[in-house]
Scaffold this active site. Structure first.
Site, PDB file in Angstrom:
ATOM      1  N   PRO A  40       8.745 -19.544   2.917  1.00  0.00           N
ATOM      2  CG  PRO A  40       6.768 -20.502   2.515  1.00  0.00           C
ATOM      3  CD  PRO A  40       8.078 -20.962   3.093  1.00  0.00           C
ATOM      4  CG  ASP A  54      18.263 -11.885  -0.554  1.00  0.00           C
ATOM      5  OD1 ASP A  54      19.061 -11.246  -0.047  1.00  0.00           O
ATOM      6  OD2 ASP A  54      18.127 -12.802  -1.230  1.00  0.00           O
ATOM      7  CE  LYS A  67      16.747  -9.893  -6.023  1.00  0.00           C
ATOM      8  NZ  LYS A  67      17.047 -10.973  -4.960  1.00  0.00           N
ATOM      9  N   GLY A 117      14.737 -15.912   0.869  1.00  0.00           N
ATOM     10  CA  GLY A 117      13.342 -16.290   1.032  1.00  0.00           C
ATOM     11  C   GLY A 117      13.247 -17.638   0.305  1.00  0.00           C
ATOM     12  N   GLY A 118      12.292 -18.448   0.777  1.00  0.00           N
ATOM     13  CA  GLY A 118      12.011 -19.764   0.124  1.00  0.00           C
ATOM     14  C   GLY A 118      13.335 -20.559   0.008  1.00  0.00           C
ATOM     15  CB  ILE A 137      13.413 -22.436  -6.088  1.00  0.00           C
ATOM     16  CG1 ILE A 137      13.960 -23.834  -6.180  1.00  0.00           C
ATOM     17  CG2 ILE A 137      12.405 -22.000  -6.951  1.00  0.00           C
ATOM     18  CD1 ILE A 137      12.624 -24.822  -5.760  1.00  0.00           C
ATOM     19  CB  THR A 196      10.064 -23.214  -3.251  1.00  0.00           C
ATOM     20  OG1 THR A 196      10.275 -22.008  -4.227  1.00  0.00           O
ATOM     21  CG2 THR A 196       9.105 -24.149  -3.923  1.00  0.00           C
ATOM     22  CB  ALA A 197       6.972 -18.783  -2.773  1.00  0.00           C
ATOM     23  CG  MET A 206      10.011 -12.704  -9.108  1.00  0.00           C
ATOM     24  SD  MET A 206      11.992 -12.943  -9.820  1.00  0.00           S
ATOM     25  CE  MET A 206      12.093 -14.620 -10.202  1.00  0.00           C
TER      26      MET A 206
HETATM   27  N1  SAH Z   1      13.487 -18.210  -3.716  1.00  0.00           N
HETATM   28  C1  SAH Z   1      12.282 -18.064  -3.712  1.00  0.00           C
HETATM   29  C2  SAH Z   1      11.772 -17.132  -4.670  1.00  0.00           C
HETATM   30  C3  SAH Z   1      12.455 -15.746  -5.079  1.00  0.00           C
HETATM   31  S1  SAH Z   1      11.822 -15.006  -6.413  1.00  0.00           S
HETATM   32  C4  SAH Z   1      11.327 -19.170  -3.287  1.00  0.00           C
HETATM   33  O1  SAH Z   1      12.092 -20.450  -3.533  1.00  0.00           O
HETATM   34  O2  SAH Z   1      10.263 -19.046  -2.999  1.00  0.00           O
HETATM   35  C5  SAH Z   1      10.618 -13.636  -5.632  1.00  0.00           C
HETATM   36  C6  SAH Z   1       9.121 -14.371  -6.072  1.00  0.00           C
HETATM   37  O3  SAH Z   1       8.760 -15.422  -5.294  1.00  0.00           O
HETATM   38  C7  SAH Z   1       8.134 -13.184  -5.592  1.00  0.00           C
HETATM   39  O4  SAH Z   1       7.991 -12.311  -6.778  1.00  0.00           O
HETATM   40  C8  SAH Z   1       6.981 -14.295  -5.642  1.00  0.00           C
HETATM   41  O5  SAH Z   1       6.517 -14.485  -6.916  1.00  0.00           O
HETATM   42  C9  SAH Z   1       7.508 -15.277  -4.959  1.00  0.00           C
HETATM   43  N2  SAH Z   1       7.357 -15.322  -3.389  1.00  0.00           N
HETATM   44  C10 SAH Z   1       8.198 -15.293  -2.394  1.00  0.00           C
HETATM   45  N3  SAH Z   1       7.658 -15.502  -1.350  1.00  0.00           N
HETATM   46  C11 SAH Z   1       6.476 -15.514  -1.645  1.00  0.00           C
HETATM   47  C12 SAH Z   1       5.307 -15.608  -0.771  1.00  0.00           C
HETATM   48  N4  SAH Z   1       5.327 -15.619   0.676  1.00  0.00           N
HETATM   49  N5  SAH Z   1       4.116 -15.349  -1.392  1.00  0.00           N
HETATM   50  C13 SAH Z   1       3.730 -15.452  -2.413  1.00  0.00           C
HETATM   51  N6  SAH Z   1       4.865 -15.304  -3.419  1.00  0.00           N
HETATM   52  C14 SAH Z   1       6.104 -15.351  -3.071  1.00  0.00           C
END
Ligand code: SAH
Length: 284
Positions: A36, A59, A81, A112-113, A117, A142-143, A195
């Site tokens: 995250p 990303d 994006k 990310g994350g 997911i 994941t976040a 999101m």
């Molecule tokens: N694959 C990522 C999610 C990507 S979708 C995961 O597993 O976390 C993108 C969304 O993830 C963002 O709009 C937000 O809702 C969330 N997100 C990702 N990183 C975040 C963070 N550091 N803090 C809060 N929300 C986050």
């Protein structure tokens, strides 16, 4: 948009820039979840993959501190994006990744994350499998997990939630929010919406309309695990107004359910430090 329109991403003469005529075996693609944001939340496997990388496609949500693990000579290609521009063609990213791998280059695909997911990792893995390109997947936190630990909101708890739903708060075709409201509004579960910030008023309205009490605890966690993380807690009834007054922006998660109420107990200092609501500030 074709990948050729993105050819500025690649220096001329690179293997994979379209000019190479080699018949090497395809390079390995490593799909890595970057977690995250806080680089200390990377897995050991992710760190090893980063340190060994020669070419990375990354990303928007990959934090700069994570990229610091790359060797200085690694080629970095940003394919990110913004959340407001989530229509950037995924097909072009996949095309580019396949082209690079086919030219024999090992590719680190950094997301990310967790890539599986809401990270479109599944779509990229499908394309790799169909193309016969070898790939491995390294999971990331994941976040929701990062946020839970960081702000003191357990995702499950026997007194409050025996199920956890991770759902997207926006729809793929932009035709409005076509979500399974009866499922999301079930009692005794935690719902974490990714999101969803831009649709928060509609989400809260629908959850209440489908049976969740307006005083159900709800939170927004913005930039979870990053230095400028913010957590705003309230209820389904007042969270949209709180989001407005605090100017919450993506990336942020919406967390709904009884577990959100545990934050005050688990992080009493943080709860006290909560930014006051406008009405509270006016009374102070
Ligand atoms: N694959 C990522 C999610 C990507 S979708 C995961 O597993 O976390 C993108 C969304 O993830 C963002 O709009 C937000 O809702 C969330 N997100 C990702 N990183 C975040 C963070 N550091 N803090 C809060 N929300 C986050």
């Amino acid at each position: 948009m074709s990948v050729m329109e993105h050819s500025h991403w690649l220096a001329p003469g690179w293997p994979g820039d379209g000019t190479a005529t080699d018949d090497r075996p395809p390079g390995l693609v490593t799909l890595v979840g970057a977690g995250p944001g806080d680089p200390e939340l990377l897995t050991l496997k992710a760190v090893k993959a980063l340190q060994a990388a020669k070419l990375v496609l990354y990303d928007h949500l990959v934090s700069p501190a994570v990229l610091d693990f790359l060797p200085p000579g690694a080629d970095r290609v940003y394919v990110g994006k913004e959340s407001s521009r989530h229509t950037l063609p995924q097909a072009s990213i996949i095309e580019l990744m396949l082209r690079l791998a086919r030219s024999g280059r090992a590719v680190l695909r950094l997301k990310g994350g967790d890539g599986y997911i809401f990270g479109r990792g599944g779509e990229e893995a499908q394309a790799l499998a169909a193309a016969g390109i070898p790939f491995t997947v390294v999971p990331g936190l994941t976040a929701a997990q990062g946020a839970a630990a960081s702000v003191g909101i357990p995702l499950t708890h026997r007194d409050h939630a025996c199920a956890l739903v991770l759902a997207t708060g926006h729809t793929r075709d932009e035709r409005g929010l076509d979500m399974d409201w009866p499922m999301l509004a079930r009692p005794r579960q935690t719902v974490v919406l990714y999101m969803g910030v831009n649709n928060l008023p509609e989400i809260c309205r629908q959850l209440i309309a489908h049976g969740l009490p307006g005083d159900t605890p709800a939170a927004l966690v913005e930039k979870a695990t990053l230095p400028d993380e913010r957590c705003i807690t309230g209820t389904l009834a007042d969270l949209p107004q709180l989001a407005l007054s605090h100017g919450v922006k993506p990336p942020a998660l919406i967390m709904v359910g009884g577990v959100v109420g545990l934050r005050a107990q688990l992080m009493p200092g943080a709860a006290l430090a909560r930014i006051p609501r406008e009405s509270e500030a006016a009374q102070a």
